[in-house]
Design a protein around this motif. Structure first.
Motif, PDB file in Angstrom:
ATOM      1  N   ARG A 136     -34.989  48.266 -58.182  1.00 15.62           N
ATOM      2  CA  ARG A 136     -33.721  48.408 -57.647  1.00 15.62           C
ATOM      3  C   ARG A 136     -33.693  48.031 -56.155  1.00 15.62           C
ATOM      4  O   ARG A 136     -34.765  48.409 -55.411  1.00 15.62           O
ATOM      5  N   LYS A 137     -32.827  47.513 -55.501  1.00 12.77           N
ATOM      6  CA  LYS A 137     -32.802  46.986 -54.176  1.00 12.77           C
ATOM      7  C   LYS A 137     -31.760  48.074 -53.358  1.00 12.77           C
ATOM      8  O   LYS A 137     -31.971  48.039 -52.415  1.00 12.77           O
ATOM      9  N   ASP A 138     -30.931  48.960 -54.114  1.00 10.58           N
ATOM     10  CA  ASP A 138     -30.079  49.657 -53.716  1.00 10.58           C
ATOM     11  C   ASP A 138     -30.707  51.285 -53.673  1.00 10.58           C
ATOM     12  O   ASP A 138     -29.786  52.030 -53.421  1.00 10.58           O
ATOM     13  N   SER A 140     -33.511  54.237 -52.750  1.00 11.73           N
ATOM     14  CA  SER A 140     -34.433  54.761 -51.658  1.00 11.73           C
ATOM     15  C   SER A 140     -35.947  54.508 -51.932  1.00 11.73           C
ATOM     16  O   SER A 140     -36.259  54.484 -53.182  1.00 11.73           O
TER      17      SER A 140
END
Length: 184
Positions: A136-138, A140
């Protein structure tokens, strides 16, 4: 008889094929010959994958109650289809090991080979979705790190289950372990 690695490959193909559309309404297009062991494994994994996503839908806090009830009924049917498919896989093993002679006092396995394959199929789904979390890029860095740690444990479990399945097949085939099928 397929090895655990070959079973995993069929499960993974089913999971990957489902995610081409990622839609619980997608009709299964099983690429294996109907009646074959691989056909059953693919079908089993497809059922698990669709149900995984149905359960994601039903957990939405804002789901319409009517839609939720429909999905709940679909999950109930899916659970029965899953059990029916596992029992067909058990039938395959009962036939495959029909000629094995067991000595008196041979140990019994607590689950059938098919129910072990059931757990292996679901484990590959967990791995697939945990791997998604690590990409995931979104999210933390902390979330991704926790997911990587969890993924490593799942991969270890996959390897252990691979060994357990192959050893179980060897033991049943040699008559040093047996299993019983209890129809549900």
């Amino acid at each position: 008889m397929l090895s655990a690695e070959e079973c995993y490959a069929v499960f993974q193909k089913s999971i990957d094929d489902y995610h081409l559309r990622d839609d619980v309404g997608t009709v299964i297009k099983n690429p294996f010959r109907e009646g074959s062991f691989e056909f059953l494994l693919y079908q089993k994994s497809w059922i698990d994958t669709v149900q995984w996503h149905l359960e994601d839908i039903i957990r939405k806090p804002d789901i319409d109650p009517e839609e939720g009830l429909g999905i709940k009924r679909r999950i109930d049917k899916s659970n029965q289809d899953r059990t029916d498919t596992v029992e067909k896989i058990d039938d395959y093993f009962l036939d495959a090991f029909r000629g094995v002679t067991y000595s008196a006092g041979v140990r019994i396995n607590s689950e059938t080979p098919a129910w072990l394959l059931d757990r292996m199929s679901i484990l590959l789904l967990k791995i697939y979705h945990m791997k998604e979390q690590t990409e995931r890029k979104d999210a933390s860095a902390q979330h991704i790190g926790k997911c990587r740690d969890k993924l490593m444990i799942l991969l270890e479990q996959r390897d252990d289950m691979r060994l357990a399945f192959d050893e179980l097949m060897e033991d049943i085939g040699s008559g040093t372990r047996r299993f019983k099928v209890y129809r549900q």
